[in-house]
Design an enzyme around this catalytic site. Structure first.
Site, PDB file in Angstrom:
ATOM      1  N   TYR A 124      53.420  24.818  33.386  1.00 25.23           N
ATOM      2  CA  TYR A 124      52.660  25.869  34.077  1.00 25.23           C
ATOM      3  C   TYR A 124      51.486  26.275  33.207  1.00 25.23           C
ATOM      4  O   TYR A 124      51.641  26.475  32.000  1.00 25.23           O
ATOM      5  CB  TYR A 124      53.568  27.081  34.319  1.00 25.23           C
ATOM      6  CG  TYR A 124      52.889  28.258  34.987  1.00 25.23           C
ATOM      7  CD1 TYR A 124      52.420  28.168  36.303  1.00 25.23           C
ATOM      8  CD2 TYR A 124      52.727  29.467  34.310  1.00 25.23           C
ATOM      9  CE1 TYR A 124      51.819  29.257  36.912  1.00 25.23           C
ATOM     10  CE2 TYR A 124      52.122  30.565  34.930  1.00 25.23           C
ATOM     11  CZ  TYR A 124      51.669  30.457  36.226  1.00 25.23           C
ATOM     12  OH  TYR A 124      51.075  31.539  36.828  1.00 25.23           O
ATOM     13  N   LYS A 160      50.130  35.735  25.673  1.00 29.08           N
ATOM     14  CA  LYS A 160      51.425  36.344  25.359  1.00 29.08           C
ATOM     15  C   LYS A 160      51.467  36.980  23.957  1.00 29.08           C
ATOM     16  O   LYS A 160      50.983  38.097  23.807  1.00 29.08           O
ATOM     17  CB  LYS A 160      52.549  35.352  25.643  1.00 29.08           C
ATOM     18  CG  LYS A 160      52.568  35.008  27.157  1.00 29.08           C
ATOM     19  CD  LYS A 160      53.783  34.267  27.650  1.00 29.08           C
ATOM     20  CE  LYS A 160      53.814  34.247  29.171  1.00 29.08           C
ATOM     21  NZ  LYS A 160      53.496  32.994  29.814  1.00 29.08           N
ATOM     22  N   ASP A 206      48.461  23.877  25.820  1.00 32.12           N
ATOM     23  CA  ASP A 206      48.647  25.218  26.363  1.00 32.12           C
ATOM     24  C   ASP A 206      49.770  25.874  25.561  1.00 32.12           C
ATOM     25  O   ASP A 206      50.949  25.596  25.789  1.00 32.12           O
ATOM     26  CB  ASP A 206      48.992  25.154  27.850  1.00 32.12           C
ATOM     27  CG  ASP A 206      49.178  26.549  28.447  1.00 32.12           C
ATOM     28  OD1 ASP A 206      49.269  27.530  27.673  1.00 32.12           O
ATOM     29  OD2 ASP A 206      49.242  26.650  29.685  1.00 32.12           O
TER      30      ASP A 206
END
Ligand SMILES: *Cc1c(COP(=O)(O)O)cnc(C)c1O
Length: 432
Positions: free
Chosen positions: A144, A272, A239
């Site tokens: 994702y 995050k 990512d």
């Protein structure tokens, strides 16, 4: 009879917010039941609307690596609030955060700050396309990268075909340049580069995938990704929105660099943990790539709240704390003890379970061995997972409400929290 205030809030929320939530996984659709509405959190715990306490293994899906309400973080945020909430003009803290990221992740020469991982991933793709003058991108099934249109794609039928949208509202033309491959499959990767290598702008991957539970990219797979990108002039984008500053101080790429001498991705996407719980994300790369961005280059990218002064204060304070000596050794050992405790408890109860962890990130599967790709993850007995999830919730332990999500341990989780969790798991396994 007692009233479940979570249910009262959920019903009220559903009247004004689609599905009652502002991000779909929070609605408990995969596991059924009523989502817990959080009232407050401290350390390793949060309390729901009924004042019921839970040991929190989500930590806002990763950012809360220090646990909730950490004193140094609160102090940094309070001080920043006193100075002002947003200016829309540059600040010194943005430089400090950029410098801190670059110091810890040597593959990055320059970084741009944004407000969400989605924005960072979307901007990184645009930059890769602008820098290479190519259109096609490669992604892997189960990884994702946020919800930008071009990334909401699933594999088409057959090997190395272009994908189909996974969301209504994404026209097929928008994903026509996105190639979706199975994770950890070197053969499919080679076939894709043979067919399309000269048109590929970038290959984007989660090095330790946390959006199909917890699946590591194998070392030979990452090595081959690196070689093929270099050979064909495509950019390798890691990512690390989830894995960045979560699995190791140098992020996942530092672990692959230990196994593959000289290894570096060309681009890194972060989020995050670098925001420590505030809306903050980033993408970075070598100088030659980053200088394609406006205002120097022709790739446009912008944000009203980008580099927000409160968010950067929170992120900087978080990065400062995780650099304390021994931080990742202790976090990694505690997380590993959770996974080994759970798997032993399962075995003792005659339940098949395996798990894996790195730093403060973990996953476990009701399977004999760790899956290597999305298709295998999806063969998990989801009914059994859901019974386990609700059993643990009743015990006051909050795991991810879906079997395809990773879990997170924070520095605030004590040995006692882990022991309590394993004891609760033993009781729940016995009922499965
Ligand atoms: C969470 C996540 C994103 C998206 O970040 P948001 O801040 O939710 O937009 C992108 N990539 C990965 C690997 C993630 O885990």
């Amino acid at each position: 009879m007692t009233t479940d205030l979570n249910e009262t809030l959920f019903n009220r929320a559903k009247a004004t917010i689609p599905g009652g939530v502002n991000s779909p996984v929070r609605a408990f659709k995969a596991v059924g039941g009523t989502p817990r509405f959080v009232k407050r959190a401290q350390g390793a715990y949060f309390w729901d609307a009924n004042d019921q306490r839970y040991i929190d293994y989500i930590g806002s899906w990763g950012p809360m690596i220090l646990g909730h309400g950490h004193a140094a973080i609160k102090a940094a945020v309070h001080a920043a609030v006193e100075e002002g909430l947003s200016f829309g003009a540059p600040t010194e803290r943005e430089i400090e955060l950029a410098e801190a990221i670059i110091k810890l992740v040597p593959s990055i020469d320059m970084v741009r700050l944004v407000s969400s991982g989605t924005e960072a991933g979307m901007s990184a793709i645009r930059l890769a396309r602008g820098a290479t003058g190519r259109s096609k991108i490669i992604k892997f099934e189960g990884c994702y990268h946020g919800h930008a249109d071009a990334l909401l794609v699933k594999a088409g039928s057959g090997l190395a075909t272009f994908g189909n949208p996974t969301s209504a509202g994404v026209p097929p033309e928008v994903v026509q340049h996105t190639l979706v491959l199975p994770f950890n499959d070197i053969e499919a990767l080679e076939a894709a580069f043979t067919a399309h290598g000269s048109e590929v702008a970038c290959l984007m991957m989660e090095p330790i995938a946390g959006n199909m539970n917890f699946v590591r990219a194998s070392v030979p797979f990452v090595k081959r990704c690196r070689e093929l990108c270099t050979e064909h002039g495509a950019l390798l984008a890691f990512d690390e929105v989830m894995s960045g500053f979560r699995v190791a101080l140098g992020s996942a790429q530092s672990l692959y660099a230990q196994a593959i001498p000289g290894f570096e991705p060309d681009m890194t996407v972060m989020g995050k943990v670098i925001g420590g719980g505030m809306p903050l994300a980033a993408f970075g790369a070598k100088r030659a790539v980053m200088e394609h961005l406006a205002p120097i280059g022709g790739v446009y990218q912008a944000g009203t709240l980008s580099g927000n002064p409160v968010a950067t204060a929170c992120g900087l304070a978080t990065l400062n704390e995780i650099q304390q000596p021994g931080f990742f050794e202790q976090l990694g050992a505690r997380t590993a003890s959770l996974v080994s405790g759970m798997t032993h408890a399962a075995t003792a109860a005659g339940v098949t379970l395996c798990g894996d962890s790195q730093g403060g990130m973990f996953g476990f599967f009701f399977m004999n061995e760790l899956p290597q790709n999305y298709a295998t993850v999806m063969t998990t007995d989801s009914a059994r997972f859901n019974r386990f999830f609700h059993g643990m919730l009743d015990e006051g332990v909050y795991f991810a409400p879906a079997l395809f999500e990773a879990g997170f341990v924070s520095a605030a989780h004590t040995e006692q929290d882990i022991a309590d969790t394993v004891a609760a798991a033993s009781r729940v396994f016995a009922t499965l």
